[in-house]
Design an enzyme around this catalytic site. Structure first.
Site, PDB file in Angstrom:
ATOM      1  N   VAL A  81       0.873  -1.181   0.000  1.00  0.00           N
ATOM      2  CA  VAL A  81       0.000   0.000   0.000  1.00  0.00           C
ATOM      3  C   VAL A  81       0.903   1.221   0.000  1.00  0.00           C
ATOM      4  O   VAL A  81       1.658   1.434   0.947  1.00  0.00           O
ATOM      5  CB  VAL A  81      -0.910   0.027   1.251  1.00  0.00           C
ATOM      6  CG1 VAL A  81      -1.876   1.214   1.171  1.00  0.00           C
ATOM      7  CG2 VAL A  81      -1.664  -1.290   1.406  1.00  0.00           C
ATOM      8  N   ILE A  83       0.845   5.309  -0.432  1.00  0.00           N
ATOM      9  CA  ILE A  83      -0.063   6.464  -0.451  1.00  0.00           C
ATOM     10  C   ILE A  83       0.753   7.733  -0.659  1.00  0.00           C
ATOM     11  O   ILE A  83       1.781   7.946   0.007  1.00  0.00           O
ATOM     12  CB  ILE A  83      -0.911   6.520   0.834  1.00  0.00           C
ATOM     13  CG1 ILE A  83      -1.755   5.234   0.894  1.00  0.00           C
ATOM     14  CG2 ILE A  83      -1.807   7.764   0.837  1.00  0.00           C
ATOM     15  CD1 ILE A  83      -2.710   5.138   2.046  1.00  0.00           C
ATOM     16  N   GLY A  86       3.686  14.374   0.358  1.00  0.00           N
ATOM     17  CA  GLY A  86       3.973  15.684  -0.225  1.00  0.00           C
ATOM     18  C   GLY A  86       5.276  15.757  -0.988  1.00  0.00           C
ATOM     19  O   GLY A  86       5.678  16.841  -1.431  1.00  0.00           O
ATOM     20  N   HIS A  89       8.680  10.973  -3.249  1.00  0.00           N
ATOM     21  CA  HIS A  89       8.983   9.619  -2.771  1.00  0.00           C
ATOM     22  C   HIS A  89       7.981   8.591  -3.317  1.00  0.00           C
ATOM     23  O   HIS A  89       8.350   7.472  -3.663  1.00  0.00           O
ATOM     24  CB  HIS A  89       8.942   9.618  -1.237  1.00  0.00           C
ATOM     25  CG  HIS A  89       9.714   8.517  -0.625  1.00  0.00           C
ATOM     26  ND1 HIS A  89      11.065   8.565  -0.428  1.00  0.00           N
ATOM     27  CD2 HIS A  89       9.319   7.300  -0.170  1.00  0.00           C
ATOM     28  CE1 HIS A  89      11.477   7.438   0.123  1.00  0.00           C
ATOM     29  NE2 HIS A  89      10.431   6.659   0.299  1.00  0.00           N
TER      30      HIS A  89
HETATM   31  C1  DLZ Z   1       9.452   5.461   3.170  1.00  0.00           C
HETATM   32  C2  DLZ Z   1       8.099   5.010   2.756  1.00  0.00           C
HETATM   33  C3  DLZ Z   1       7.063   5.949   2.571  1.00  0.00           C
HETATM   34  C4  DLZ Z   1       7.270   7.412   2.773  1.00  0.00           C
HETATM   35  N1  DLZ Z   1       5.830   5.562   2.222  1.00  0.00           N
HETATM   36  C5  DLZ Z   1       5.583   4.245   2.033  1.00  0.00           C
HETATM   37  C6  DLZ Z   1       4.287   3.805   1.655  1.00  0.00           C
HETATM   38  O1  DLZ Z   1       3.331   4.565   1.528  1.00  0.00           O
HETATM   39  N2  DLZ Z   1       4.116   2.470   1.458  1.00  0.00           N
HETATM   40  C7  DLZ Z   1       5.127   1.544   1.586  1.00  0.00           C
HETATM   41  O2  DLZ Z   1       4.898   0.353   1.372  1.00  0.00           O
HETATM   42  N3  DLZ Z   1       6.347   1.946   1.952  1.00  0.00           N
HETATM   43  C8  DLZ Z   1       6.607   3.254   2.179  1.00  0.00           C
HETATM   44  N4  DLZ Z   1       7.851   3.668   2.550  1.00  0.00           N
HETATM   45  C9  DLZ Z   1       8.898   2.639   2.844  1.00  0.00           C
HETATM   46  C10 DLZ Z   1       9.676   2.125   1.622  1.00  0.00           C
HETATM   47  O3  DLZ Z   1       8.881   1.196   0.865  1.00  0.00           O
HETATM   48  C11 DLZ Z   1      10.931   1.380   2.103  1.00  0.00           C
HETATM   49  O4  DLZ Z   1      10.584   0.395   3.040  1.00  0.00           O
HETATM   50  C12 DLZ Z   1      11.941   2.324   2.740  1.00  0.00           C
HETATM   51  O5  DLZ Z   1      12.303   3.341   1.872  1.00  0.00           O
HETATM   52  C13 DLZ Z   1      13.203   1.550   3.198  1.00  0.00           C
HETATM   53  O6  DLZ Z   1      13.838   0.921   2.080  1.00  0.00           O
END
Ligand code: DLZ
Length: 161
Positions: A81, A83, A86, A89
């Protein structure tokens, strides 16, 4: 994308397929719905003992999918998932996991069910999580697609009779 066209289990005798589910840990409520949908679909397919592994985030899904593809699984299902926040990333993680899982599937020949939600808001994700009130059930769809594809690949690799 529209929710029309979700796969239905059209193949029989798939209970012996070896299936692994990998799920990221972010966005717990949505992910719990995806996992429940995946479990329901596995049960419907007669797959009693899937392997279920967790990874920290969606970005870690491809490397684990690659390892599993080399260990005799017939199908892998990746659940994540993501999302939008801002910063850019969202794009980097979404593109990385999509390209990585595609590469694993095509290079290994093991189908990877794509159960990755890439949404602008949590509300959109909840609507696709297979929870009560959700319009779509992406965990269920990802398992069903992977199982059908694995059964199709098996049917074309068996000698013609
Ligand atoms: C860092 C991050 C962010 C900001 N958002 C999500 C997200 O919405 N969903 C998700 O599965 N993972 C997110 N991550 C973590 C990254 O997938 C990853 O685990 C980190 O950058 C460490 O490698």
């Amino acid at each position: 994308m529209s929710g029309k066209g979700a796969p239905e289990l059209t193949v029989k005798n798939c209970g012996d397929l070896r299936v692994a589910v990998i799920a990221a840990q972010w966005h717990t409520q949505v992910m719990d719905g995806l996992l429940e949908g995946a479990a329901r679909a596995l049960k419907e397919a007669g797959i009693e003992e899937p392997t279920v592994l967790r990874v920290p985030g969606s970005f870690e899904l491809p490397v684990v999918a690659k390892a599993l593809a080399g260990r005799g699984y017939d199908a892998i299902v990746a659940l994540g998932v993501i999302i939008r926040g801002g910063t850019p990333h969202f794009e980097y993680v979404s593109q990385g996991v999509t390209a990585g899982l595609t590469q694993v599937a095509v290079e290994s020949g093991v189908p990877v069910g794509f159960g990755i939600l890439t949404c602008d808001t949590e509300e959109q994700a909840l609507d696709r999580a297979g929870l009560p009130g959700s319009r779509e059930d992406k965990g269920h769809e990802a398992v069903t697609a992977a199982v059908i594809t694995a059964a199709t690949l098996r049917s074309v690799s068996e000698p013609w009779r």
